[in-house]
Design an enzyme around this catalytic site. Structure first.
Site, PDB file in Angstrom:
ATOM      1  N   TYR A   9       3.822   5.342  11.800  1.00 14.95           N
ATOM      2  CA  TYR A   9       4.109   3.943  12.126  1.00 14.95           C
ATOM      3  C   TYR A   9       4.958   3.193  11.100  1.00 14.95           C
ATOM      4  CZ  TYR A   9      -0.076   3.284   9.176  1.00 14.95           C
ATOM      5  OH  TYR A   9      -0.978   3.324   8.149  1.00 14.95           O
ATOM      6  N   HIS A  33      -3.600   4.480   4.620  1.00 11.88           N
ATOM      7  CA  HIS A  33      -4.633   3.440   4.764  1.00 11.88           C
ATOM      8  C   HIS A  33      -5.969   3.986   4.262  1.00 11.88           C
ATOM      9  CE1 HIS A  33      -7.317   0.412   6.329  1.00 11.88           C
ATOM     10  NE2 HIS A  33      -7.956   1.360   6.985  1.00 11.88           N
ATOM     11  N   ARG A  59       0.867  -1.182   0.000  1.00  7.03           N
ATOM     12  CA  ARG A  59       0.000   0.000   0.000  1.00  7.03           C
ATOM     13  C   ARG A  59       0.902   1.230   0.000  1.00  7.03           C
ATOM     14  NH1 ARG A  59      -1.986   0.820   5.505  1.00  7.03           N
ATOM     15  NH2 ARG A  59      -0.729   2.685   5.457  1.00  7.03           N
TER      16      ARG A  59
HETATM   17  C1  LIG Z   1     -14.741  -6.022  11.404  1.00 11.14           C
HETATM   18  C2  LIG Z   1     -13.920  -4.785  11.317  1.00 11.14           C
HETATM   19  N1  LIG Z   1     -12.956  -4.550  12.227  1.00 11.14           N
HETATM   20  C3  LIG Z   1     -12.193  -3.430  12.132  1.00 11.14           C
HETATM   21  C4  LIG Z   1     -12.407  -2.540  11.120  1.00 11.14           C
HETATM   22  C5  LIG Z   1     -11.508  -1.302  10.989  1.00 11.14           C
HETATM   23  N2  LIG Z   1     -10.605  -1.537   9.875  1.00 11.14           N
HETATM   24  C6  LIG Z   1     -10.845  -1.052   8.646  1.00 11.14           C
HETATM   25  S1  LIG Z   1      -9.699  -1.521   7.537  1.00 11.14           S
HETATM   26  C7  LIG Z   1      -8.829  -2.368   8.698  1.00 11.14           C
HETATM   27  C8  LIG Z   1      -7.559  -3.082   8.333  1.00 11.14           C
HETATM   28  C9  LIG Z   1      -7.741  -4.024   7.212  1.00 11.14           C
HETATM   29  O1  LIG Z   1      -6.488  -4.518   6.824  1.00 11.14           O
HETATM   30  P1  LIG Z   1      -6.346  -5.469   5.580  1.00 11.14           P
HETATM   31  O2  LIG Z   1      -7.317  -6.575   5.672  1.00 11.14           O
HETATM   32  O3  LIG Z   1      -4.920  -5.830   5.481  1.00 11.14           O
HETATM   33  O4  LIG Z   1      -6.800  -4.551   4.342  1.00 11.14           O
HETATM   34  P2  LIG Z   1      -6.109  -3.219   3.794  1.00 11.14           P
HETATM   35  O5  LIG Z   1      -6.743  -2.083   4.550  1.00 11.14           O
HETATM   36  O6  LIG Z   1      -4.654  -3.299   4.050  1.00 11.14           O
HETATM   37  O7  LIG Z   1      -6.456  -3.176   2.363  1.00 11.14           O
HETATM   38  C10 LIG Z   1      -9.448  -2.293   9.927  1.00 11.14           C
HETATM   39  C11 LIG Z   1      -8.931  -2.932  11.162  1.00 11.14           C
HETATM   40  C12 LIG Z   1     -13.421  -2.809  10.201  1.00 11.14           C
HETATM   41  N3  LIG Z   1     -13.671  -2.003   9.152  1.00 11.14           N
HETATM   42  N4  LIG Z   1     -14.156  -3.941  10.296  1.00 11.14           N
END
Ligand SMILES: Cc1ncc(C[n+]2csc(CCOP(=O)(O)OP(=O)(O)O)c2C)c(N)n1
Ligand SMILES: [Mg+2]
Length: 380
Positions: free
Chosen positions: A271, A262, A258
């Protein structure tokens, strides 16, 4: 009693065809026509330019929080490119490039990020699920779609997207388990972009690869260079063919990065190290594919300007729609609102009139009202 090896075939393949130095493995090179390669590159460029524009629109208060794709275009497009219209695409929240390729109008995606209900509604003839914000919840839905297709004898494949962080969720494991047990036509595409907001991959899993998690569920798993669009295409093509032939699901782990924030609500400098980002910028999937196309005389000059014009047109169409009515957020979760939400709705209704402005007319914020995040209060 003997102690014997039950599963000697624990192997995980890694696939790379075009590396960041431009080296090409011609034996593995997919046999794509020139016009397909050009279409693939155009979709990646559109994804990148739209992404950059959307970040600017958010910074100007013209759309709400947005999760950029930057750096993941090869993972998304190499895989989505293998689907037919009748196949299903199940996104998470970062698949802008793939969604546009699948037929979401750009202005509709902008409407989604500006809080309009209709921005999340696929067209009736479109086999795509809308953006899913809750991490991994789309994966059991994808398996359900594949199960329905199998049950009805429909010739469709389902491709589901998620991140490395999603693999720590129960929904991921339940989806993989049922996909294996039912042997349904689904392809899981994990975009391992090394981070789940501020959580690095090494704190997400102790597995050496994400691909190997497939083996526990009795499905094939493969790791690919996710910044190599040719490798992603080749792996996805093989997985889609397998699913279509009735040979069950596959997990593809795309190792990518990425490059941006985020979401527009995040500051990654808190971080992660600049050197890490700089190292991955050297592996930019667009630069790599462009060099390949140039060598094959397939590169189109002026593509970025064309794409920018399409985006500008879509932004104009988007901004000619009336602002979203924030009260619609209370509409579709409960048949009857619980008392606390009823009170919140009433408070919000008192701040901003519920009736949307007529098309082309801004709805003014009443004096003293607090603007909401992502709400466009004045027309630009
Ligand atoms: C069930 C849930 N827990 C927490 C969140 C908050 N949240 C949004 S994106 C994210 C991280 C996701 O990481 P990843 O699966 O690696 O996807 P990326 O954002 O890197 O594309 C979190 C914890 C959420 N949207 N849904
Ligand atoms: Mg991630």
């Amino acid at each position: 009693m003997p102690r014997i090896t039950l599963e000697p075939r624990f192997q995980v393949e890694y696939l790379s065809i075009l590396d960041s130095d431009g080296n090409l493995d011609t034996a593995l090179e997919p046999k794509l026509a020139g016009e397909d390669l050009r279409a693939l590159y155009r979709a990646m460029v559109l994804g990148r330019r739209l992404d950059e524009r959307m970040v600017r629109l958010q910074r100007q208060g013209r759309i709400g929080t947005f999760a950029p794709t930057k750096g993941q275009e090869a993972s998304q497009m190499g895989s989505a490119f293998t689907l037919r219209r009748i196949d299903w695409m199940v996104p998470s929240f970062r698949e802008t490039a793939a969604m546009i390729w699948r037929g979401w109008p750009i202005e509709k995606l902008l409407l989604f990020f500006a809080g309009h209900l209709e921005g999340g509604q696929p067209a009736l003839d479109q086999h795509d699920l809308p953006i899913t914000i809750p991490v991994a919840t789309q994966l059991p839905h994808a398996v359900g779609l594949a199960y329905a297709a199998q049950y009805r004898g429909d010739d469709v494949v389902v491709m589901a997207y998620f991140g490395d962080g999603a693999t720590s969720e129960g929904d991921f494991h339940e989806a993989m388990n049922f996909a294996g047990v039912w042997h349904v036509p689904v392809v899981f595409v994990c975009q391992n972009n090394q981070w789940a907001i501020s959580v690095p991959l090494k704190k997400q899993t102790h597995s050496r690869t994400i691909a190997q998690k497939a083996l526990a569920y009795g499905l094939p798993g493969i790791q690919v260079d996710g910044n190599d669009v040719l490798a992603v295409y080749a792996a996805a093509h093989e997985a889609v063919d397998r699913a279509r032939a009735g040979d069950g699901p596959t997990l593809i782990e795309c190792v990518t990065y990425r490059l941006g924030v985020h979401t527009t609500a995040d500051d990654p400098t808190k971080y992660r190290a600049d050197e890490e980002v700089a190292m991955w910028e050297q592996k930019d999937p667009l630069t790599r594919f462009r060099t390949y196309l140039e060598k094959r005389n397939l590169f189109e000059a002026g593509l970025e300007q064309q794409v920018d014009e399409d985006i500008a047109e879509a932004v104009r169409r988007f901004e000619s729609a009336p602002p979203a009515d924030p009260l619609t957020m209370f509409d579709h979760v409960y048949a009857e609102l619980p008392p606390d939400l009823k009170a919140q709705r009433a408070e919000m209704a008192a701040q901003a009139p519920a009736a949307p402005a007529r098309p082309g007319e801004p709805r003014e914020t009443p004096p003293g009202a607090t603007p909401m995040r992502g709400q466009r209060l004045t027309r630009r």
